[in-house]
Write an enzyme that holds these catalytic residues in place. Structure first.
Site, PDB file in Angstrom:
ATOM      1  N   CYS A   9       0.860  -1.182   0.000  1.00  0.00           N
ATOM      2  CA  CYS A   9       0.000   0.000   0.000  1.00  0.00           C
ATOM      3  C   CYS A   9       0.897   1.233   0.000  1.00  0.00           C
ATOM      4  O   CYS A   9       2.074   1.139  -0.370  1.00  0.00           O
ATOM      5  CB  CYS A   9      -0.987  -0.016   1.170  1.00  0.00           C
ATOM      6  SG  CYS A   9      -0.239  -0.002   2.813  1.00  0.00           S
ATOM      7  N   ARG A  15      -3.388  -0.604   5.340  1.00  0.00           N
ATOM      8  CA  ARG A  15      -4.018  -1.628   4.519  1.00  0.00           C
ATOM      9  C   ARG A  15      -3.147  -2.856   4.282  1.00  0.00           C
ATOM     10  O   ARG A  15      -3.612  -3.993   4.418  1.00  0.00           O
ATOM     11  CB  ARG A  15      -4.450  -1.029   3.158  1.00  0.00           C
ATOM     12  CG  ARG A  15      -5.556   0.005   3.282  1.00  0.00           C
ATOM     13  CD  ARG A  15      -5.695   0.808   2.008  1.00  0.00           C
ATOM     14  NE  ARG A  15      -4.485   1.607   1.765  1.00  0.00           N
ATOM     15  CZ  ARG A  15      -4.248   2.303   0.663  1.00  0.00           C
ATOM     16  NH1 ARG A  15      -5.135   2.284  -0.321  1.00  0.00           N
ATOM     17  NH2 ARG A  15      -3.145   3.012   0.538  1.00  0.00           N
TER      18      ARG A  15
HETATM   19  P1  4NP Z   1      -1.762   2.860   4.129  1.00  0.00           P
HETATM   20  O1  4NP Z   1      -2.361   4.239   4.695  1.00  0.00           O
HETATM   21  O2  4NP Z   1      -1.238   3.177   2.749  1.00  0.00           O
HETATM   22  O3  4NP Z   1      -2.959   1.951   4.080  1.00  0.00           O
HETATM   23  O4  4NP Z   1      -0.706   2.425   5.099  1.00  0.00           O
HETATM   24  C1  4NP Z   1      -1.602   5.409   4.836  1.00  0.00           C
HETATM   25  C2  4NP Z   1      -0.908   5.631   5.993  1.00  0.00           C
HETATM   26  C3  4NP Z   1      -0.201   6.810   6.150  1.00  0.00           C
HETATM   27  C4  4NP Z   1      -0.223   7.762   5.139  1.00  0.00           C
HETATM   28  C5  4NP Z   1      -0.931   7.530   3.985  1.00  0.00           C
HETATM   29  C6  4NP Z   1      -1.623   6.352   3.822  1.00  0.00           C
HETATM   30  N1  4NP Z   1       0.474   8.988   5.305  1.00  0.00           N
HETATM   31  O5  4NP Z   1       0.228   9.928   4.520  1.00  0.00           O
HETATM   32  O6  4NP Z   1       1.268   9.109   6.258  1.00  0.00           O
END
Ligand code: 4NP
Length: 147
Positions: A9, A15
């Site tokens: 992700c 995710r």
């Molecule tokens: P992930 O969600 O891609 O599902 O882990 C996110 C977690 C953190 C960030 C973006 C998406 N961020 O901008 O820090």
């Protein structure tokens, strides 16, 4: 048969660690890992609210640590699974010449849901909704790997 499956992700704190945790609980004989297309959270455990929502379903994520997806992952895994179209594009940007490792959307394995991505709960705050979708898709992935 043992497969090497990588879940990817953006941050590798919501995710993809959730998908890895759900998948390894269901199919522990496979080699699994997860990674982020960004390096924003390298070394961090999964996001607290995601850990809590997963733990409520009996899924433990606390041992996982974020890392960044690298080109070498194409040779280390049999199947790479992204959560949305941006993940797929960022993964494909690093594909080595000649490499043919399949890259798929997790939602491809849950056609009955009709979703084209796993919405990012870091922004939506719907951790349970993400886990609901991930659980259905992981069941489909497991069935796919069993052939
Ligand atoms: P992930 O969600 O891609 O599902 O882990 C996110 C977690 C953190 C960030 C973006 C998406 N961020 O901008 O820090």
């Amino acid at each position: 048969m043992t497969h090497r499956i990588l879940f990817v992700c953006l941050g590798n704190i919501c995710r993809s660690p959730a998908a890895e945790g759900v998948f390894r609980a269901r199919a522990p004989h496979h080699n699994t890992d997860s990674a982020g297309t960004s390096g924003w959270h390298i070394g961090e455990p999964p996001y607290g609210p995601m850990q809590k929502a997963a733990r409520a379903r009996g899924i433990e994520l606390n041992d996982l640590r974020a890392r960044q997806f690298v080109a070498g992952d194409f040779d280390r895994f049999d199947l790479i699974i992204g959560m949305d179209a941006n993940n797929i594009a960022d993964i494909e940007d690093l594909r080595p010449a000649g490499n043919e490792t399949p890259v798929r959307l997790l939602t491809d394995f849950a056609p009955q849901i009709g979703a084209d991505h796993v919405p990012d709960p870091y922004y939506t705050r719907d951790f349970d909704g993400a886990l609901d979708l991930i659980e259905v898709a992981v069941e489909g992935l497991d069935a796919h790997l069993r052939g």
